[in-house]
Design a protein around this motif. Structure first.
Motif, PDB file in Angstrom:
ATOM      1  N   ARG A  48      39.625  33.409  32.414  1.00 59.39           N
ATOM      2  CA  ARG A  48      41.054  33.554  33.439  1.00 59.39           C
ATOM      3  C   ARG A  48      42.159  34.495  32.497  1.00 59.39           C
ATOM      4  O   ARG A  48      42.420  35.177  33.349  1.00 59.39           O
ATOM      5  N   SER A 105      33.531  37.498  43.152  1.00 63.11           N
ATOM      6  CA  SER A 105      33.226  36.457  42.030  1.00 63.11           C
ATOM      7  C   SER A 105      31.871  35.660  42.294  1.00 63.11           C
ATOM      8  O   SER A 105      31.521  35.468  43.463  1.00 63.11           O
ATOM      9  N   LEU A 122      30.144  33.979  40.379  1.00 62.29           N
ATOM     10  CA  LEU A 122      30.268  32.827  38.824  1.00 62.29           C
ATOM     11  C   LEU A 122      29.229  31.329  40.682  1.00 62.29           C
ATOM     12  O   LEU A 122      29.108  30.938  39.346  1.00 62.29           O
ATOM     13  N   ALA A 165      30.883  34.518  48.410  1.00 64.67           N
ATOM     14  CA  ALA A 165      31.641  34.906  46.829  1.00 64.67           C
ATOM     15  C   ALA A 165      33.675  34.685  47.494  1.00 64.67           C
ATOM     16  O   ALA A 165      33.779  35.577  47.855  1.00 64.67           O
ATOM     17  N   PRO A 166      34.014  33.746  46.220  1.00 60.66           N
ATOM     18  CA  PRO A 166      35.015  34.043  45.157  1.00 60.66           C
ATOM     19  C   PRO A 166      35.766  34.794  45.172  1.00 60.66           C
ATOM     20  O   PRO A 166      35.086  35.609  44.803  1.00 60.66           O
ATOM     21  N   PRO A 167      37.395  34.914  45.484  1.00 64.02           N
ATOM     22  CA  PRO A 167      37.670  36.609  45.002  1.00 64.02           C
ATOM     23  C   PRO A 167      37.970  36.287  43.650  1.00 64.02           C
ATOM     24  O   PRO A 167      38.101  34.527  42.906  1.00 64.02           O
ATOM     25  N   LEU A 168      37.730  36.994  42.318  1.00 60.71           N
ATOM     26  CA  LEU A 168      37.990  37.391  41.502  1.00 60.71           C
ATOM     27  C   LEU A 168      40.030  37.219  40.954  1.00 60.71           C
ATOM     28  O   LEU A 168      40.803  38.024  41.468  1.00 60.71           O
ATOM     29  N   PRO A 169      40.911  35.613  41.164  1.00 62.22           N
ATOM     30  CA  PRO A 169      42.249  35.744  41.391  1.00 62.22           C
ATOM     31  C   PRO A 169      43.054  37.037  40.878  1.00 62.22           C
ATOM     32  O   PRO A 169      43.737  37.403  41.780  1.00 62.22           O
ATOM     33  N   ALA A 221      38.408  36.250  51.746  1.00 64.97           N
ATOM     34  CA  ALA A 221      38.377  36.402  50.718  1.00 64.97           C
ATOM     35  C   ALA A 221      40.150  36.680  50.169  1.00 64.97           C
ATOM     36  O   ALA A 221      40.428  36.655  49.102  1.00 64.97           O
ATOM     37  N   GLY A 222      40.720  37.368  50.971  1.00 74.96           N
ATOM     38  CA  GLY A 222      41.940  37.970  50.769  1.00 74.96           C
ATOM     39  C   GLY A 222      42.713  39.134  50.796  1.00 74.96           C
ATOM     40  O   GLY A 222      43.471  39.526  50.694  1.00 74.96           O
TER      41      GLY A 222
END
Lengths: 255, 255
Positions: B80, B117, B119, B146-150, B187-188
């Protein structure tokens, strides 16, 4: 970030996202996440990676807070191991080549922090934290005592056994030709096809200067089968060679 | 290497070198050199740096011995933080630009391990140690979770506030357009100028495919003011954009 804050952040983010997507990609195994805390100078790790991957560019000095981190890195095992992996890949590449065997296969070496190491100088000058002082640095160069980077010397010897000739291209000025040649020889680099130093009339970036010199080599009939340096400016631009290799250097940046 | 062996090595090397040049550049402060030993998985550190600097290429899977190291890295703070530094530099670059303001300034985003991501998938499949399984991976993709890469989401939002439009170029196939678009939105990533997926007739490397798509964008009058991806194949080739940014990804390699 504390666990409570993380949970609040997670709750807040799941309100925004849908369906079933959590913003926190690193909460999968949070108990493992703390491993990073054992490493001193965490943000310096990120800074160094940013430098090595060419994400952080045009910087002038190592951040003050990273002096100890960079010093430990440069004098410790990790710099040597990191350099060793680069050279392992370079040797593997060299061994895979089908060479013409006509004496025109060359490998371009940068000098400072590639063939020779100025670590004895930088260890006395804050490992890049101090602003560059050309007088002091040139005094060190004229001592002619820079040791070889052992991994690069290993590559140099391997390439010679394969029949690939070394060409040194350095940002050092022509005025330093004699001391540089003597230093190279004393450090174990006993012979070379060419030693190219920067003429006093050359202006502009290292990328432009080195690209131009490599172009002249290729126009002379040489084939650059490999190219190794510690700066991105050694391996960017034109005529970069069949494959490039980037050694670590978190101490300074040359554009 | 033990101290005695080091000393013997030093003695041996000083016989060979002259005058006054020692081979062992890391013996200047040997007492500091041991700091590396506190870090678990040292050779994996060098392997990861080699991957991120594009010295190690064309690899198929993460070395078995580095599964735990890569897992800790990916799920811990360091991934991160490393991503955060890249995005900090990207935002600094974006803010420095003089934009035309005609709606033609775009920023190219890769998707997997950049905007989104995977992951959660790789955490269940050995963090890249397992050979790529297209069936299993595509099952995960079709879940659309899949979540976002913040950090990338932060960059995306910042660019929108500056008037720079996002263009996604992904190696995902056209067949995955709907699930990818829904995943991005959930995811935004709510809007974009273009979402470019790989046509079924496209062959060759990712470098060639992505270069060609960027070329078409520029031929359409767009200016690529920035380009971010986790693979070197995202940012090499032609028409790479005003400046490129490489996010970390030690889990897989795409040429």
């Amino acid at each position: 970030m504390g666990v409570l804050v993380q949970l609040l952040f997670l709750l807040a983010s799941t309100v925004e996202l849908s369906p079933g997507i959590s913003l926190e990609i690193h909460l999968l195994r949070p108990q493992l996440g703390s491993s990073g805390h054992h490493v001193p100078g965490l943000s310096c790790l990120s800074w160094r990676l940013g430098v090595e991957t060419h994400n952080i560019i045009e910087w002038s000095t190592v951040p003050q807070a990273c002096e100890s981190y960079v010093g430990h890195y440069m004098l410790g095992d990790q710099y040597r191991k990191d350099s060793g992996v680069v050279v392992y890949e370079a040797i593997t590449h060299a061994q895979s080549l089908k060479l013409a065997g006509d004496g025109k296969d060359i490998w371009v070496f940068d000098i400072d922090e590639t063939s020779l190491s100025n670590l004895p100088y930088f260890a006395k000058h804050g490992f890049g934290v101090e602003a560059y002082n050309s007088t002091q640095f040139n005094n060190w160069i004229y001592e002619g005592k820079a040791p070889p980077l052992p991994e690069s010397l290993k590559l140099y010897k391997k390439l010679q056994s394969l029949g690939i000739k070394p060409v040194f291209i350095t940002g050092r000025p022509e005025a330093q030709r004699n001391v540089t040649a003597a230093n190279l020889q004393n450090a174990g680099y006993h012979t070379w096809e060419k030693l190219i130093l920067k003429g006093s009339s050359v202006t502009g970036t290292a990328v432009a200067y080195k690209s131009n010199e490599r172009k002249k080599l290729e126009q002379s009939g040489y084939r650059i089968v490999g190219n190794i340096g510690d700066q991105w400016s050694d391996i960017l631009g034109t005529n970069v060679g069949n494959r490039t290799f980037k050694l670590p250097d978190p101490m300074y940046y040359i554009s």
